[in-house]
Design a protein around this motif. Structure first.
Motif, PDB file in Angstrom:
ATOM      1  N   PRO A 130     -17.115  -5.907  34.629  1.00 30.78           N
ATOM      2  CA  PRO A 130     -17.543  -7.268  35.107  1.00 30.78           C
ATOM      3  C   PRO A 130     -18.956  -7.176  35.265  1.00 30.78           C
ATOM      4  CG  PRO A 130     -15.596  -6.787  36.352  1.00 30.78           C
ATOM      5  CD  PRO A 130     -16.128  -5.594  35.684  1.00 30.78           C
ATOM      6  N   MET A 131     -19.709  -8.373  34.850  1.00 29.54           N
ATOM      7  CA  MET A 131     -21.183  -8.513  35.218  1.00 29.54           C
ATOM      8  C   MET A 131     -21.520  -8.625  36.754  1.00 29.54           C
ATOM      9  SD  MET A 131     -22.729 -11.312  32.817  1.00 29.54           S
ATOM     10  CE  MET A 131     -23.078 -10.687  31.136  1.00 29.54           C
ATOM     11  N   SER A 132     -22.684  -8.139  37.245  1.00 30.30           N
ATOM     12  CA  SER A 132     -23.124  -8.131  38.481  1.00 30.30           C
ATOM     13  C   SER A 132     -23.612  -9.736  38.713  1.00 30.30           C
ATOM     14  CB  SER A 132     -24.148  -6.844  38.886  1.00 30.30           C
ATOM     15  OG  SER A 132     -25.422  -7.329  37.879  1.00 30.30           O
ATOM     16  N   ALA A 133     -23.806 -10.019  39.996  1.00 33.69           N
ATOM     17  CA  ALA A 133     -24.433 -11.383  40.458  1.00 33.69           C
ATOM     18  C   ALA A 133     -25.543 -11.647  39.547  1.00 33.69           C
ATOM     19  CB  ALA A 133     -24.559 -11.405  41.806  1.00 33.69           C
ATOM     20  N   GLU A 134     -26.455 -10.529  39.410  1.00 37.92           N
ATOM     21  CA  GLU A 134     -27.719 -10.565  38.773  1.00 37.92           C
ATOM     22  C   GLU A 134     -27.510 -10.952  37.280  1.00 37.92           C
ATOM     23  OE1 GLU A 134     -27.188  -7.938  40.932  1.00 37.92           O
ATOM     24  OE2 GLU A 134     -28.128  -8.867  42.765  1.00 37.92           O
ATOM     25  N   VAL A 136     -24.942 -12.212  35.939  1.00 39.20           N
ATOM     26  CA  VAL A 136     -24.340 -13.510  35.641  1.00 39.20           C
ATOM     27  C   VAL A 136     -25.680 -14.559  35.785  1.00 39.20           C
ATOM     28  CG1 VAL A 136     -23.239 -15.355  36.841  1.00 39.20           C
ATOM     29  CG2 VAL A 136     -22.169 -13.073  36.703  1.00 39.20           C
ATOM     30  N   THR A 137     -26.496 -14.325  36.422  1.00 36.74           N
ATOM     31  CA  THR A 137     -27.529 -15.334  36.491  1.00 36.74           C
ATOM     32  C   THR A 137     -28.505 -15.331  35.409  1.00 36.74           C
ATOM     33  OG1 THR A 137     -27.465 -15.335  39.125  1.00 36.74           O
ATOM     34  CG2 THR A 137     -29.492 -16.109  38.087  1.00 36.74           C
ATOM     35  N   ALA A 138     -28.647 -14.032  34.862  1.00 33.19           N
ATOM     36  CA  ALA A 138     -29.421 -13.952  33.877  1.00 33.19           C
ATOM     37  C   ALA A 138     -29.101 -14.349  32.490  1.00 33.19           C
ATOM     38  CB  ALA A 138     -29.859 -12.413  33.396  1.00 33.19           C
ATOM     39  N   PHE A 139     -27.535 -14.148  32.378  1.00 31.26           N
ATOM     40  CA  PHE A 139     -26.824 -14.703  31.335  1.00 31.26           C
ATOM     41  C   PHE A 139     -26.686 -16.158  31.149  1.00 31.26           C
ATOM     42  CE2 PHE A 139     -22.512 -15.216  28.942  1.00 31.26           C
ATOM     43  CZ  PHE A 139     -22.925 -14.464  27.797  1.00 31.26           C
ATOM     44  N   GLU A 140     -26.624 -16.863  32.148  1.00 33.87           N
ATOM     45  CA  GLU A 140     -26.653 -18.427  32.212  1.00 33.87           C
ATOM     46  C   GLU A 140     -27.969 -19.022  31.613  1.00 33.87           C
ATOM     47  OE1 GLU A 140     -25.410 -19.046  36.347  1.00 33.87           O
ATOM     48  OE2 GLU A 140     -23.061 -18.835  35.665  1.00 33.87           O
TER      49      GLU A 140
END
Ligand code: FE
Length: 183
Positions: A130-134, A136-140
């Motif tokens: 799973p993606m890290s929180a960072e 996730v933010t970058a992907f969005e």
């Protein structure tokens, strides 16, 4: 050869191969993924991207630069390049991002992760988990993030043995409509 004919030839040649340890062929998986995208009311671009997201698995692997890429990523790289040469980013980007979208959904949607097939659960760790929180933010921030996530949810549904869905020819005009003009 029209782009539709090129796509049809690839599916005719390699489409009967198994889809990653799932009980469907590559062709069945592609047609089901596109069908679920259309049924969900996604855009025509997402439907075409869904149909073609695994096209790299149908391409020949004896390219002149085959040795440059690892075995695991080679099909993805080939597929990305193939799509980007023939379509705009509205098709190429959601398709390119389909593995990242899985990692994103596994980080943000517990029900999604729990619902993955055994084969897809197994490949998650190889894909980076799973993606890290960072991440996730970058992907969005990616302009095609929503389309990639929509495609991914359809991708995961497209594994139903024997499901009757429209044939490849159903998508002829859509494929031709999104094809870049070739010089
Ligand atoms: Fe897939």
């Amino acid at each position: 050869m029209s782009l539709y004919d090129e796509v049809a030839a690839l599916f005719a040649e390699r489409g009967d191969e198994e889809y990653h340890g799932e009980p469907v062929s590559q062709t069945e998986h592609a047609l089901q993924t596109a069908h679920f995208a259309a049924q969900a009311g996604h855009s025509d671009a997402v439907v075409v991207a869904s149909l073609l997201h695994d096209i790299g698995h149908l391409l020949h692997t004896e390219g002149e630069d085959a040795a440059e890429h690892g075995i695991d990523t080679h099909h993805e790289v080939l597929g990305e390049r193939w799509l980007a040469e023939r379509f705009g980013p509205e098709i190429a980007e959601p398709a390119r991002l389909h593995v990242e979208a899985k990692r994103y959904l596994c980080a943000t949607d517990a029900a999604y992760r729990a619902g993955l097939s055994p084969a897809s659960q197994l490949s998650l760790e190889l894909q980076g988990g799973p993606m890290s929180a960072e991440e996730v933010t970058a992907f969005e921030q990616n302009p095609y993030f929503r389309e990639a996530v929509a495609l991914r949810r359809c991708d995961d549904q497209g594994k139903i043995p024997g499901l009757e869905v429209p044939p490849l020819s159903h998508y002829r005009d859509l494929i031709e409509g999104f094809a870049l003009t070739r010089v």
